[in-house]
Enzyme design. Structure first.
Site, short mmCIF file in Angstrom:
data_model
loop_
_atom_site.label_atom_id
_atom_site.label_comp_id
_atom_site.label_asym_id
_atom_site.label_seq_id
_atom_site.Cartn_x
_atom_site.Cartn_y
_atom_site.Cartn_z
N HIS A 1 0.78 -1.25 0.00
CA HIS A 1 0.00 0.00 0.00
C HIS A 1 0.81 1.29 0.00
O HIS A 1 0.44 2.24 -0.67
CB HIS A 1 -0.94 0.03 1.21
CG HIS A 1 -2.12 -0.88 1.06
ND1 HIS A 1 -3.12 -0.66 0.15
CD2 HIS A 1 -2.45 -2.02 1.71
CE1 HIS A 1 -4.03 -1.62 0.24
NE2 HIS A 1 -3.64 -2.47 1.18
N GLU B 1 -6.84 -3.19 -4.06
CA GLU B 1 -6.13 -4.39 -3.61
C GLU B 1 -5.63 -5.28 -4.76
O GLU B 1 -4.53 -5.79 -4.71
CB GLU B 1 -7.02 -5.25 -2.69
CG GLU B 1 -7.31 -4.65 -1.34
CD GLU B 1 -6.10 -4.55 -0.41
OE1 GLU B 1 -5.02 -5.05 -0.75
OE2 GLU B 1 -6.26 -3.94 0.66
N SER C 1 2.40 -7.03 -2.90
CA SER C 1 3.08 -7.56 -1.71
C SER C 1 3.13 -9.08 -1.69
O SER C 1 3.66 -9.66 -0.75
CB SER C 1 2.36 -7.07 -0.45
OG SER C 1 1.03 -7.56 -0.42
N1 NLE Z 1 -2.36 -11.68 0.00
C1 NLE Z 1 -1.72 -10.45 0.43
C2 NLE Z 1 -0.22 -10.71 0.62
O1 NLE Z 1 0.21 -11.85 0.68
O2 NLE Z 1 0.53 -9.75 0.75
C3 NLE Z 1 -2.30 -9.92 1.71
C4 NLE Z 1 -3.80 -9.78 1.79
C5 NLE Z 1 -4.37 -8.63 1.03
C6 NLE Z 1 -5.83 -8.41 1.24
FE FE2 Z 2 -4.65 -4.21 1.78
#
Ligand code: NLE
Ligand code: FE2
Length: 330
Positions: free
Chosen positions: A193, A233, A252
């Site tokens: 983010h 997201e 991420s």
């Molecule tokens: N799946 C993401 C990650 O592994 O960074 C985190 C959850 C996002 C809602």
């Molecule tokens: Fe998030």
């Protein structure tokens, strides 16, 4: 004043759910729901790991005590946590070259150059916030556990980010599954983010979704949360003929990032009225992603959608006082 009278009236109106009018009232927006608890849910990679569970709880307790105006306390991370951070950082750095949108890469470079983010150590929220406040006025606020969509979206209206639906978690993902975490963790917040919230258009889009959510019906909240999910997201854009990530959940998660940009999942054009109704996956990779031409274009589409969004009043956000005022047509 006239504004005060309006506020009073609205609070008597049973049809409009309560919502915060000033940034300080986000203290009242921390209703948690239970989802991926490592204590009881075998889908959580930390399930059965007592040390991990205790650490996660400790950091969540710290966050739960946070109130508006408090100084952020620094967190002492363990060497094992710094190590997980470095592992993920290296993997992502490599993939971001081809799979992250240019906005992300530009802002990440700035964060690294200024020493706000480093590969070596997990940074503290305090220095992250100092950077973001300068760039777009967004700040990260710690909170513990998964927030309700209503509370999460309400904070965005004031350019306050309480994590991905959920928490500016200060704990990290389980070291055995660095490629994807079913719940947001610190790596997701900081490497997903933060570079995106440093972008004015993405920041505006997030705030717009937040403003649209204030006083909205449950059904409208569900739609806005879904749009947020698919764009902020998990959104993709097209750059130089390639699919690239704008969504923090992809930026991420080095496992899902590759999956999202490959031809395995389905890709559809981002159309808010349609996207808002689409079901999504929340414990594994998505089977479907929405693609926008770019962040500015997605913001334009969202604004068009906002114009059709029915609510008995409109809101004006005042950035000087960080408060909202209602305007009702008589
Ligand atoms: N799946 C993401 C990650 O592994 O960074 C985190 C959850 C996002 C809602
Ligand atoms: Fe998030």
């Amino acid at each position: 004043s006239i504004t005060a009278v309006r506020m009073y009236k609205t609070r008597q109106d049973p049809e409009v759910p309560w919502f915060p009018r000033h940034v300080s009232e986000i203290d009242k927006c921390s209703h948690c729901i239970t989802k991926y608890e490592p204590t009881i849910d075998p889908r959580h990679p930390g399930f059965g790991d007592e040390v991990y569970i205790a650490r996660r709880e400790e950091l969540n307790r710290l966050a739960a005590n946070f109130r508006y105006g408090d100084q952020l306390a620094d967190v002492q991370y363990t060497e094992a946590e710094h190590d997980t951070w470095r592992q993920v950082f290296d993997k992502l750095e490599h993939l971001h070259v081809t799979l992250a949108c240019s906005t992300y890469r530009r802002n990440l470079a700035m964060l690294l150059e200024e020493g706000v983010l480093t590969r070596e150590r997990i940074p503290q929220l305090r220095s992250i916030n100092a950077f973001l406040e300068r760039r777009t006025g967004f700040i990260l606020r710690p909170c513990s556990g998964l927030l309700s969509a209503r509370d999460f979206l309400a904070s965005l209206a004031f350019r306050v980010f309480q994590g991905s639906y959920e928490n500016t978690t200060q704990y990290l993902r389980h070291h055995t599954k660095p490629h994807h975490s079913p719940e947001p963790d610190l790596i997701h917040e900081l490497l997903g983010h933060v570079p995106m919230f440093a972008d004015p258009a993405l920041a505006q889009m997030s705030q717009d979704i937040g403003l649209m959510s204030l006083g909205a019906s449950d059904e409208q909240i569900e739609r806005l949360a879904t749009v947020y999910w698919f764009i902020v997201e998990f959104g993709l854009c097209r750059e130089e003929g390639q699919l690239r990530a704008i969504g923090a959940g992809l930026l991420s998660a080095f496992g899902e990032l590759q999956h999202a940009c490959s031809d395995v999942p389905e890709h559809r054009e981002f159309i808010p009225t349609e996207t808002a109704l689409q079901k999504y996956e929340d414990d594994d990779y998505q089977p479907l992603y929405y693609v926008a031409d770019g962040i500015e274009e997605a913001l334009g589409k969202l604004r068009e959608y906002a114009g059709k969004f029915e609510r008995p009043f409109s809101l004006i956000y005042d950035p000087y006082t960080r408060s909202v005022t209602e305007v009702r047509s008589v």
